[in-house]
Scaffold this motif. Structure first.
Motif, mmCIF file in Angstrom:
data_model
loop_
_atom_site.group_PDB
_atom_site.id
_atom_site.type_symbol
_atom_site.label_atom_id
_atom_site.label_comp_id
_atom_site.label_asym_id
_atom_site.label_seq_id
_atom_site.Cartn_x
_atom_site.Cartn_y
_atom_site.Cartn_z
ATOM 1 N N ALA A 123 67.196 4.229 13.412
ATOM 2 C CA ALA A 123 67.930 3.176 12.711
ATOM 3 C C ALA A 123 67.006 2.040 12.303
ATOM 4 O O ALA A 123 67.376 1.198 11.473
ATOM 5 N N LEU A 124 65.808 2.007 12.892
ATOM 6 C CA LEU A 124 64.869 0.923 12.595
ATOM 7 C C LEU A 124 63.833 1.340 11.541
ATOM 8 O O LEU A 124 62.842 0.643 11.335
ATOM 9 N N THR A 131 63.701 -6.813 18.528
ATOM 10 C CA THR A 131 63.465 -7.545 19.776
ATOM 11 C C THR A 131 64.373 -6.967 20.861
ATOM 12 O O THR A 131 65.578 -6.797 20.655
ATOM 13 N N LEU A 132 63.769 -6.650 21.987
ATOM 14 C CA LEU A 132 64.525 -6.131 23.133
ATOM 15 C C LEU A 132 64.518 -7.184 24.229
ATOM 16 O O LEU A 132 63.462 -7.577 24.721
ATOM 17 N N ARG A 133 65.700 -7.646 24.599
ATOM 18 C CA ARG A 133 65.825 -8.626 25.683
ATOM 19 C C ARG A 133 66.270 -7.887 26.948
ATOM 20 O O ARG A 133 67.249 -7.141 26.919
ATOM 21 N N VAL A 134 65.525 -8.118 28.024
ATOM 22 C CA VAL A 134 65.838 -7.457 29.298
ATOM 23 C C VAL A 134 65.721 -8.477 30.421
ATOM 24 O O VAL A 134 65.242 -9.599 30.236
ATOM 25 N N ALA A 159 71.136 -9.215 33.655
ATOM 26 C CA ALA A 159 70.916 -8.620 34.975
ATOM 27 C C ALA A 159 70.146 -7.322 34.817
ATOM 28 O O ALA A 159 70.146 -6.728 33.736
ATOM 29 N N PRO A 160 69.464 -6.878 35.876
ATOM 30 C CA PRO A 160 68.806 -5.565 35.792
ATOM 31 C C PRO A 160 69.822 -4.498 35.416
ATOM 32 O O PRO A 160 70.895 -4.420 35.997
ATOM 33 N N GLY A 161 69.472 -3.699 34.440
ATOM 34 C CA GLY A 161 70.416 -2.707 33.942
ATOM 35 C C GLY A 161 71.066 -3.120 32.643
ATOM 36 O O GLY A 161 71.723 -2.318 31.991
ATOM 37 N N GLU A 162 70.905 -4.374 32.254
ATOM 38 C CA GLU A 162 71.446 -4.842 30.973
ATOM 39 C C GLU A 162 70.300 -5.040 29.986
ATOM 40 O O GLU A 162 69.174 -5.349 30.371
ATOM 41 N N ALA A 163 70.570 -4.851 28.740
ATOM 42 C CA ALA A 163 69.562 -5.053 27.701
ATOM 43 C C ALA A 163 70.265 -5.341 26.379
ATOM 44 O O ALA A 163 71.426 -4.961 26.188
ATOM 45 N N ARG A 164 69.535 -6.027 25.506
ATOM 46 C CA ARG A 164 70.064 -6.295 24.168
ATOM 47 C C ARG A 164 68.946 -6.047 23.163
ATOM 48 O O ARG A 164 67.916 -6.697 23.197
ATOM 49 N N LEU A 165 69.176 -5.078 22.292
ATOM 50 C CA LEU A 165 68.211 -4.753 21.249
ATOM 51 C C LEU A 165 68.725 -5.354 19.943
ATOM 52 O O LEU A 165 69.845 -5.068 19.519
ATOM 53 N N GLU A 166 67.890 -6.204 19.317
ATOM 54 C CA GLU A 166 68.299 -6.895 18.097
ATOM 55 C C GLU A 166 67.301 -6.590 16.986
ATOM 56 O O GLU A 166 66.099 -6.531 17.213
ATOM 57 N N PRO A 168 67.004 -7.263 12.356
ATOM 58 C CA PRO A 168 67.542 -8.211 11.364
ATOM 59 C C PRO A 168 68.983 -7.962 10.951
ATOM 60 O O PRO A 168 69.720 -8.920 10.692
ATOM 61 N N ASP A 169 69.434 -6.721 10.898
ATOM 62 C CA ASP A 169 70.805 -6.503 10.428
ATOM 63 C C ASP A 169 71.668 -5.745 11.451
ATOM 64 O O ASP A 169 72.618 -5.067 11.086
ATOM 65 N N GLY A 170 71.329 -5.866 12.701
ATOM 66 C CA GLY A 170 72.148 -5.187 13.706
ATOM 67 C C GLY A 170 71.708 -5.493 15.119
ATOM 68 O O GLY A 170 70.737 -6.212 15.349
ATOM 69 N N ALA A 171 72.443 -4.919 16.050
ATOM 70 C CA ALA A 171 72.113 -5.110 17.462
ATOM 71 C C ALA A 171 72.784 -4.001 18.268
ATOM 72 O O ALA A 171 73.761 -3.396 17.832
#
Length: 197
Positions: A123-124, A131-134, A159-166, A168-171
Motif C-alpha cells: 500500500a506504500l 511513520t511507525l509509532r510504537v 503500550a507494548p503490543g500497540e502500534a500506529r503506522l501512518e 500521507p493518505d492513510g493509517a
C-alpha cells in the motif's frame, strides 16, 4: 262352706340342698389368675402401643434427617457450582493475562509489528514516507528489523503490543484493546468468562 286342703305337688323336683360356701383357696386362685391374665393383657397392649409410638417417632426422625440431607445436598451443589464459576473466571483471567504477556513477548521475538508493516508495504508503493509509532521499549528492536522507508518513533502513549503506522493518505492501527477483545471472545467461545477476563 267347703274346706280345702293344700296337697303337695308330687311331680315337682325335690328341693336342692343348700350349696356349700365357696372354698377361699379357689377364690384366691381365681382372683390371682384373673389378675395375672389382666396384667399380661395390659402389658402386651402397652408394649404394642409403645412399639407403635417408637416406630412413628423413628419414622418422623428419619423423615426429618432425609429432608435435612436433601437440603444439605442442594446447598452443597449450589456451593460447588459457585466455586466452579469462580474457578472458571479465575482461569479465564489467568489465560487472558498469559495471552497478553505472550503477545507482548511475541512482538519482540517474532517481529509482529514488523509483519504488520511488511503486509502494508504494497500500500506504500510507489515508495512513500511512513511513520511507525510504537511503545518506547520496542522502538530499538523494531528499527533494526524494518526497511528504511519506515521511520520508527517511540510513543509513550502506546503500550507494548500497540502500534500506529501512518503515511500521507492513510493509517493502520495495531490496537491492544481490539486484541484483548479478540482474546475475550475466544475465551468466551471456549466456555470461560467473567469480569476479570
Amino acid at each position: 262352706m267347703r274346706l280345702g286342703f293344700a296337697l303337695p305337688d308330687l311331680s315337682a323336683p325335690p328341693p336342692l340342698p343348700d350349696a356349700p360356701p365357696p372354698d377361699p383357696a379357689l377364690l384366691e386362685a381365681a382372683r390371682a389368675e384373673g389378675e395375672a391374665e389382666g396384667h399380661a393383657r395390659g402389658y402386651a397392649q402397652g408394649l404394642a402401643e409403645g412399639i407403635a409410638q417408637q416406630r412413628a417417632a423413628q419414622e418422623a426422625a428419619i423423615g426429618m434427617s432425609l429432608a435435612a440431607l436433601a437440603t444439605a445436598l442442594e446447598q452443597a451443589m449450589d456451593h460447588a457450582e459457585a466455586v466452579a464459576v469462580r474457578c472458571a473466571e479465575a482461569l479465564a483471567g489467568t489465560l487472558f493475562a498469559a495471552a497478553d504477556a505472550a503477545f507482548a513477548a511475541r512482538i519482540e521475538r517474532d517481529g509482529l509489528v514488523e509483519a504488520t508493516v511488511t503486509a502494508l508495504l504494497p500500500a506504500l508503493t510507489p515508495p512513500r514516507e511512513a511513520t511507525l509509532r510504537v511503545a518506547p521499549a520496542l522502538a530499538e528492536v523494531i528499527v533494526a528489523r524494518l526497511p528504511g522507508c519506515v521511520t520508527v518513533k517511540a510513543d509513550a502513549a502506546l503500550a507494548p503490543g500497540e502500534a500506529r503506522l501512518e503515511w500521507p493518505d492513510g493509517a493502520r492501527i495495531v490496537s491492544a484493546a481490539a486484541r484483548r477483545e479478540a482474546v475475550r471472545a475466544a475465551l468466551a467461545a471456549a466456555g470461560f468468562g467473567g469480569e476479570d477476563a
